[in-house]
Design a protein around this motif. Structure first.
Motif, PDB file in Angstrom:
ATOM      1  N   UNK A  32       9.622   2.270   6.341  1.00 19.21           N
ATOM      2  CA  UNK A  32      10.562   2.955   5.451  1.00 19.21           C
ATOM      3  C   UNK A  32      11.838   3.386   6.167  1.00 19.21           C
ATOM      4  N   UNK A  33      11.776   3.531   7.472  1.00 17.38           N
ATOM      5  CA  UNK A  33      12.952   3.941   8.239  1.00 17.38           C
ATOM      6  C   UNK A  33      13.914   2.789   8.518  1.00 17.38           C
ATOM      7  N   UNK A  34      13.497   1.582   8.233  1.00 20.99           N
ATOM      8  CA  UNK A  34      14.351   0.431   8.507  1.00 20.99           C
ATOM      9  C   UNK A  34      15.610   0.472   7.648  1.00 20.99           C
ATOM     10  N   UNK A  35      16.752   0.294   8.268  1.00 16.32           N
ATOM     11  CA  UNK A  35      18.017   0.270   7.547  1.00 16.32           C
ATOM     12  C   UNK A  35      18.151  -0.986   6.684  1.00 16.32           C
ATOM     13  N   UNK A  36      17.267  -1.945   6.891  1.00 17.08           N
ATOM     14  CA  UNK A  36      17.300  -3.171   6.108  1.00 17.08           C
ATOM     15  C   UNK A  36      16.564  -3.038   4.773  1.00 17.08           C
ATOM     16  N   UNK A  37      15.816  -1.961   4.600  1.00 12.23           N
ATOM     17  CA  UNK A  37      15.004  -1.786   3.397  1.00 12.23           C
ATOM     18  C   UNK A  37      15.883  -1.468   2.192  1.00 12.23           C
ATOM     19  N   UNK A  38      15.778  -2.295   1.141  1.00 16.52           N
ATOM     20  CA  UNK A  38      16.599  -2.091  -0.060  1.00 16.52           C
ATOM     21  C   UNK A  38      15.764  -1.998  -1.334  1.00 16.52           C
ATOM     22  N   UNK A  39      14.458  -2.302  -1.254  1.00 17.73           N
ATOM     23  CA  UNK A  39      13.660  -2.337  -2.480  1.00 17.73           C
ATOM     24  C   UNK A  39      12.198  -2.047  -2.170  1.00 17.73           C
ATOM     25  N   UNK A  40      11.551  -1.339  -3.102  1.00 12.74           N
ATOM     26  CA  UNK A  40      10.148  -0.944  -2.942  1.00 12.74           C
ATOM     27  C   UNK A  40       9.502  -0.887  -4.316  1.00 12.74           C
ATOM     28  N   UNK A  41       8.274  -1.385  -4.413  1.00  8.34           N
ATOM     29  CA  UNK A  41       7.527  -1.216  -5.656  1.00  8.34           C
ATOM     30  C   UNK A  41       6.050  -0.988  -5.382  1.00  8.34           C
ATOM     31  N   UNK A  42       5.381  -0.425  -6.389  1.00  9.55           N
ATOM     32  CA  UNK A  42       3.920  -0.277  -6.377  1.00  9.55           C
ATOM     33  C   UNK A  42       3.382  -0.960  -7.625  1.00  9.55           C
ATOM     34  N   UNK A  43       2.166  -1.481  -7.519  1.00  8.06           N
ATOM     35  CA  UNK A  43       1.602  -2.246  -8.634  1.00  8.06           C
ATOM     36  C   UNK A  43       0.094  -2.062  -8.732  1.00  8.06           C
ATOM     37  N   UNK A  44      -0.420  -2.425  -9.887  1.00  9.64           N
ATOM     38  CA  UNK A  44      -1.859  -2.525 -10.170  1.00  9.64           C
ATOM     39  C   UNK A  44      -2.574  -1.189 -10.344  1.00  9.64           C
ATOM     40  N   UNK A  45      -1.831  -0.139 -10.718  1.00  4.69           N
ATOM     41  CA  UNK A  45      -2.505   1.111 -11.081  1.00  4.69           C
ATOM     42  C   UNK A  45      -3.004   0.972 -12.517  1.00  4.69           C
ATOM     43  N   UNK A  46      -4.307   0.945 -12.678  1.00  3.07           N
ATOM     44  CA  UNK A  46      -4.908   0.796 -14.002  1.00  3.07           C
ATOM     45  C   UNK A  46      -5.299   2.178 -14.516  1.00  3.07           C
ATOM     46  N   UNK A  47      -4.507   2.707 -15.419  1.00  2.00           N
ATOM     47  CA  UNK A  47      -4.726   4.073 -15.887  1.00  2.00           C
ATOM     48  C   UNK A  47      -6.001   4.234 -16.706  1.00  2.00           C
ATOM     49  N   UNK A  48      -6.510   3.131 -17.262  1.00  2.00           N
ATOM     50  CA  UNK A  48      -7.712   3.217 -18.094  1.00  2.00           C
ATOM     51  C   UNK A  48      -8.957   3.524 -17.280  1.00  2.00           C
ATOM     52  N   UNK A  49      -8.945   3.139 -16.008  1.00  2.00           N
ATOM     53  CA  UNK A  49     -10.130   3.346 -15.184  1.00  2.00           C
ATOM     54  C   UNK A  49      -9.866   4.245 -13.976  1.00  2.00           C
TER      55      UNK A  49
END
Length: 303
Positions: free
Chosen positions: A267-284
Motif C-alpha cells: 500500500x505504500x508503493x507510489x505506483x499503486x493507483x487502484x484497489x478492490x475487494x471481492x467475493x463477500x457473500x452477505x447471505x452467508x
C-alpha cells in the motif's frame, strides 16, 4: 444511511470516514489524489462459475463497515459514485461500464477503489486501468486462493474465474498471485499460469520467517511495473475470519503480522493507483465478519 457512524464533533481531529464522504454523480468534481469509490453490485460471474451467489449485495454492507473508521490523514477525501448493477444477466455490459468510469477517475489523477461483487470485478477494474494507461506496464497483485485463469466456456461466457485468461488474450500479463492454494487449483490452472508467465506465492509460504523471501519477490515485481493494481478475493482468508465467501477455505491465510507486514508495504508503493475487494457473500457471512475484514483492508490504504 450507509455513511453514518459515531459523531464526536466537527473538528477535523474527531473526524471519522463518514464525515469525509461526498456522494457524487458529476465526475468533474474529482481532484488529483482523491479516493474515488464505486460499488460493483454484481455476482453474475459467480453464478456462471457455479458458485454461491450473494456477493452483489456486498458493496453497501462494506460501506457500512467502513464508515466509522477514524480519519488519520488530514487531506483524506472519499468520493462515492454509487453502485453499478448487472441488468438482465449482462455481465459484459456491467464490466464495460465500470471500466469506463474507472478510466475517467484515473485520468483525473485520482485513486480508484471498487467494492465487489464477485471477482469478475477484477477484469472490469483492470480494463479501466488499461484504457486510462494504454502504454503503461500494469502490475496486478492478486491476493487470492485461485488463479482465476480458466478458459471461457463459449456457452456460458466470462465468469468470476476467467479474468486473467481474458487479459492474456490481448496482452502479456504482469501479475503476482499471493495466497494460491494447491487444493484449489487444478494442474491445468497451474500449467496455464506458467504459460502466461503468472508469478505466484503459495499460501503455505506466507509465514513470518519467510518475509525476506516474500518481500524480495514483491519488490522485484513492483520494480518491473509502471503502475500497480491490487485485487483481493476474500476467499484467500481462513474461514474463521472470512466465512462469508462463495468458496470458504479451512486452511486459508490469516490477516496476521506476516500478512499485514507485506500488505502495508504494498500500500505504500507510489505506483499503486487502484484497489478492490471481492467475493463477500452477505447471505452467508456471520455478523459481517467478512465485510468488516474487507472494510479494514480498504481502510489501510487511507492511513
Amino acid at each position: 444511511m450507509l455513511w453514518t457512524g459515531r459523531f464526536d464533533g466537527d473538528d477535523p481531529l474527531y473526524h471519522r470516514i463518514f464525515q469525509r464522504v461526498f456522494l457524487e454523480k458529476n465526475y468533474d468534481s474529482i481532484s488529483t489524489n482523491d479516493f474515488v469509490l464505486h460499488g460493483f453490485a454484481v455476482d453474475e460471474g459467480v453464478k456462471r462459475n457455479k458458485g454461491n451467489i450473494g456477493a452483489k449485495d456486498a458493496p453497501d454492507v462494506i460501506r457500512k463497515n467502513m464508515a466509522n473508521f477514524p480519519v488519520v490523514n488530514a487531506n483524506f477525501c472519499l468520493k462515492d459514485f454509487g453502485n453499478i448493477k448487472c441488468e438482465n444477466g449482462n455481465l459484459e455490459e456491467a464490466q464495460n461500464l465500470l471500466g469506463e468510469k474507472v478510466k475517467i477517475v484515473l485520468e483525473k489523477g485520482a485513486k480508484s477503489i471498487v467494492l465487489g461483487g464477485g471477482h469478475e470485478v477484477m477484469f472490469a477494474h483492470y480494463s479501466g486501468i488499461r484504457k486510462a494507461f494504454p502504454e503503461k506496464k500494469i502490475g496486478i497483485i492478486n491476493i487470492d486462493a485461485h488463479f482465476d485463469n480458466r478458459e471461457i466456456n463459449p456457452k456460458i461466457g466470462a465468469s468470476s474465474g476467467t479474468g486473467f485468461w481474458q487479459i492474456a488474450q490481448t496482452e502479456k500479463i504482469h501479475s503476482l498471485h499471493i495466497g494460491i492454494q494447491k487444493n484449489s487449483n487444478t494442474l491445468k490452472l497451474f500449467d496455464t499460469a506458467h504459460q502466461f508467465g503468472m508469478k505466484y506465492i503459495l499460501a503455505e509460504e506466507l509465514f513470518f520467517e519467510n518475509l525476506p523471501y516474500i518481500s524480495e519477490k514483491i519488490d522485484q515485481f513492483i520494480n518491473e511495473a509502471d503502475l500497480l493494481y491490487i485485487t483481493i478475493c476474500m476467499d484467500v482468508f481462513n474461514a474463521s475470519i472470512a466465512p462469508g465467501v462463495s468458496a470458504a477455505a479451512y486452511n486459508g491465510i490469516f490477516a496476521d503480522a506476516a500478512f499485514m507486514h507485506f500488505y502495508k508495504h504494498l500500500l505504500k508503493s507510489e505506483k499503486l493507483i487502484a484497489l478492490d475487494v471481492a467475493e463477500v457473500n452477505t447471505k452467508i457471512d456471520i455478523n459481517d465478519r467478512t465485510a468488516r475484514l474487507s472494510a479494514s483492508l480498504i481502510n489501510e490504504w487511507f492511513i
